[in-house]
Design an enzyme around this catalytic site. Structure first.
Site, PDB file in Angstrom:
ATOM      1  CE  LYS A 187       6.899  34.504  32.896  1.00 35.48           C
ATOM      2  NZ  LYS A 187       6.415  33.740  34.062  1.00 35.48           N
ATOM      3  N   GLY A 240      -2.636  38.511  30.917  1.00 38.47           N
ATOM      4  CA  GLY A 240      -2.435  38.823  32.332  1.00 38.47           C
ATOM      5  C   GLY A 240      -3.016  40.187  32.650  1.00 38.47           C
ATOM      6  CB  SER A 241      -2.316  42.490  35.422  1.00 33.66           C
ATOM      7  OG  SER A 241      -0.910  42.582  35.308  1.00 33.66           O
ATOM      8  CD  GLU A 243       1.115  46.749  37.985  1.00 29.79           C
ATOM      9  OE1 GLU A 243       0.207  46.074  38.511  1.00 29.79           O
ATOM     10  OE2 GLU A 243       2.198  47.000  38.548  1.00 29.79           O
ATOM     11  CB  VAL A 244       2.184  42.662  33.627  1.00 29.39           C
ATOM     12  CG1 VAL A 244       3.258  41.897  32.884  1.00 29.39           C
ATOM     13  CG2 VAL A 244       2.493  42.681  35.118  1.00 29.39           C
ATOM     14  N   GLY A 245       0.740  44.130  31.039  1.00 32.86           N
ATOM     15  CA  GLY A 245       0.561  44.244  29.582  1.00 32.86           C
ATOM     16  C   GLY A 245       1.239  45.501  29.051  1.00 32.86           C
ATOM     17  CD  GLU A 263      -7.469  37.593  27.559  1.00 31.69           C
ATOM     18  OE1 GLU A 263      -7.895  38.482  28.333  1.00 31.69           O
ATOM     19  OE2 GLU A 263      -7.367  36.407  27.873  1.00 31.69           O
ATOM     20  CB  CYS A 297      -9.537  37.745  31.739  1.00 32.09           C
ATOM     21  SG  CYS A 297      -9.713  36.434  30.556  1.00 32.09           S
ATOM     22  CD  GLU A 394      -9.096  41.679  36.019  1.00 34.05           C
ATOM     23  OE1 GLU A 394      -7.933  42.102  35.927  1.00 34.05           O
ATOM     24  OE2 GLU A 394      -9.616  40.908  35.192  1.00 34.05           O
TER      25      GLU A 394
END
Ligand SMILES: NC(=O)c1ccc[n+]([C@@H]2O[C@H](COP(=O)([O-])OP(=O)(O)OC[C@H]3O[C@@H](n4cnc5c(N)ncnc54)[C@H](O)[C@@H]3O)[C@@H](O)[C@H]2O)c1
Length: 491
Positions: A187, A240-241, A243-245, A263, A297, A394
């Site tokens: 995705k 990604g972030s 929060e979403v991780g 990551e 990142c 970040e």
């Protein structure tokens, strides 16, 4: 400085649908979403919006491609490697078109897009070289036993990637997964699906069997979540972030306990010691933060500078930042394109505001750079303190925060005093000091006298909340195979 040329080549958009089973599909819900050019804020095209039903369809195709008797499972390793090499060759063949497409959609300067594509082709080829070297072990057992391990593909792998390096993040994910013989549902980020969809056509042209690689564009909460919470996906890899991780890991645990590799972000320190060559240190620190419009990142976003050279460092860094050419990424002179979208643009400007309010000194930049699009001037703050928001969170934008230190023990504690641990750098002529820092800094990668020196053969990933698992190198394969122990009794 800002670039005045606002022209862009007409880039033909060839693919906007969902790629499943080597075919193009319309979205099950009949909807599309707009893809925006960050240099202008205008719509480029509409792309089919993948949702759970499309992910289900992709999983069925992938599952079939992974059947024990499928062509993909029966390929000799060398044949798998050859397909990967063919794909890498196609990326290079189409580099001019693909670089323009990436630049149109992501906003990075065309030369940077080309650099990403060459690195991506190299990454796929690097992993093509691994296909016949993924070996187990024989293990001593009882006198009448033969024990050995096999490294087997995990199966259907979901891969959720971000918008900052669209092609490269795809290559980092596809390379090790394909080398190990997995099948994939990828995705792309909803902001940047176009290069992934073009690469889907190249995957088909290279000759991968249907269902081995499926690409489903869509948003995070619906399409991404359908991947991470799917009952029949065996593994999810996410970049990604933080929060979403965390959401991805939670969804994986609550569904079928699929394997997870993450990551995530960083707030990486770069320590510049008093003995550093100042010109060199300034150029490394500049590159460490401003590369890719700081949408990186590993961005060196906390620049710790020894008190003895602090003022000179600031003056030279400001001089250098002012030479950066911000503007049309299709202009050869441009070194910095726009931020990815309006929400990142506004978020970064609000971080800049908080830096000013919390008492940091704005040395340059601090505002938007062009009338149209999401451009921000390279920004430098001096006098930054550890507890300021710009030193803790970040930003993912072109903001250099320069902090002062005068004790090496103290700066080590400060550098490590964050919940992140992705990258870290130290610039010094004293190799013992450099290696001592390399030992004590809590980060997945430490660069001595360099920054962000990432290469395909060396592992990359995070300590602490910057993620777990490693990408790239031999270690990157470990996220894509299961270890099976076989014990044979010699009767
Ligand atoms: N580590 C990195 O390389 C990286 C890359 C992009 C963004 N970021 C950080 O994230 C911040 C926000 O950017 P963003 O919103 O695009 O990042 P994000 O983490 O929201 O998006 C990354 C990917 O995750 C998907 N996603 C979003 N929500 C999901 C969910 N609930 N389940 C599954 N997948 C989901 C997105 O569609 C995208 O493909 C940035 O400011 C930056 O700090 C880090």
């Amino acid at each position: 400085m800002s670039s005045t040329d606002s022209s862009a080549p007409g880039v033909e958009i060839k693919y906007t649908q969902i790629f499943i089973n080597n075919e193009w599909h319309k979205a099950a819900n009949g909807k599309t979403f707009p893809v925006i050019n960050p240099s202008t804020g205008e719509e480029i095209c509409q792309v089919e919006e993948g949702t759970r039903a499309d992910v289900d369809k992709a999983v069925l195709a992938a599952r079939k491609a992974f059947d024990i008797d499928s062509p993909w499972r029966k390929f000799e390793p060398v044949a798998r490697g050859n397909l990967m090499r063919k794909f890498a060759g196609l990326l290079r063949r189409d580099i001019d078109y693909l670089a323009n497409l990436e630049t149109l959609n992501n906003g990075k300067p065309v030369e940077d897009s080309k650099g990403d594509i060459y690195a991506s082709a190299d990454c796929i080829e690097y992993y093509a070289g691994w296909v016949d070297k993924i070996v187990g072990e024989t293990i001593p057992g009882a006198h009448d036993q033969l024990i050995f391990t096999r490294h087997e593909p995990i199966g259907v792998c979901g891969q959720i990637i971000p918008w900052n390096y669209p092609i490269m993040m795809m290559a980092w994910k596809l390379g090790p997964a394909l080398a190990c013989g997995n099948v994939i549902i990828l995705k792309p980020a909803e902001q940047t699906p176009l290069s992934a969809l073009y690469c889907a056509a190249l995957i088909k042209e290279a000759g991968f069997p249907p269902g081995v690689v499926n690409i489903v564009p869509g948003d995070g909460p619906e399409c991404g979540n359908a991947v991470s919470s799917h009952q029949d996906i065996d593994k999810v890899a996410f970049t990604g972030s933080v929060e979403v991780g965390k959401k991805v890991q939670e969804a994986a645990a609550k569904s079928n306990l699929k394997r997870v590799s993450l990551e995530l972000g960083g707030k990486s320190p770069l320590i510049i010691c008093e003995d550093a060559d100042i010109d060199y240190a300034v150029s490394v620190a500049h590159r460490a933060i401003f590369t890719n419009a700081a949408q990186n990142c590993t961005a060196g976003s906390r620049t710790f500078v020894h008190a003895k050279i602090y003022d000179e460092f600031i003056a030279r860094s400001v001089e250098l930042a002012k030479t950066r050419v911000v503007g049309n990424p299709f202009d050869d002179m441009t070194t910095q394109g726009p931020q990815i979208n309006d929400s990142q643009f506004k978020k970064i400007l609000s971080y800049i505001e908080s830096g000013k309010q919390e008492g940091a000194k704005l040395e340059c930049g601090g505002e938007k750079a062009c009338e149209k699009g999401y451009f921000i001037k390279p920004t430098i703050f001096s006098g930054v303190k550890d507890d300021m928001k710009i030193a803790r969170e970040e930003i993912f934008g072109p903001v250099m925060s320069v902090l002062k230190f005068d004790s090496y023990d103290d700066v080590l504690k400060r550098a490590n005093g964050t919940s992140f641990g992705l990258g870290a750098g130290v610039i010094t002529k004293d190799l013992t000091r450099g290696l001592t820092f390399a030992k004590q800094l809590q980060a997945g990668s430490v660069w001595v006298n360099d920054y962000d020196a990432v290469c395909n053969q060396a592992p990359f990933g995070g300590f602490k909340q910057s993620g777990h698992g490693r990408e790239l190198g031999r270690y990157g394969l470990e996220a894509y195979y299961e270890v099976k122990t076989v014990v044979v009794k010699l009767i």
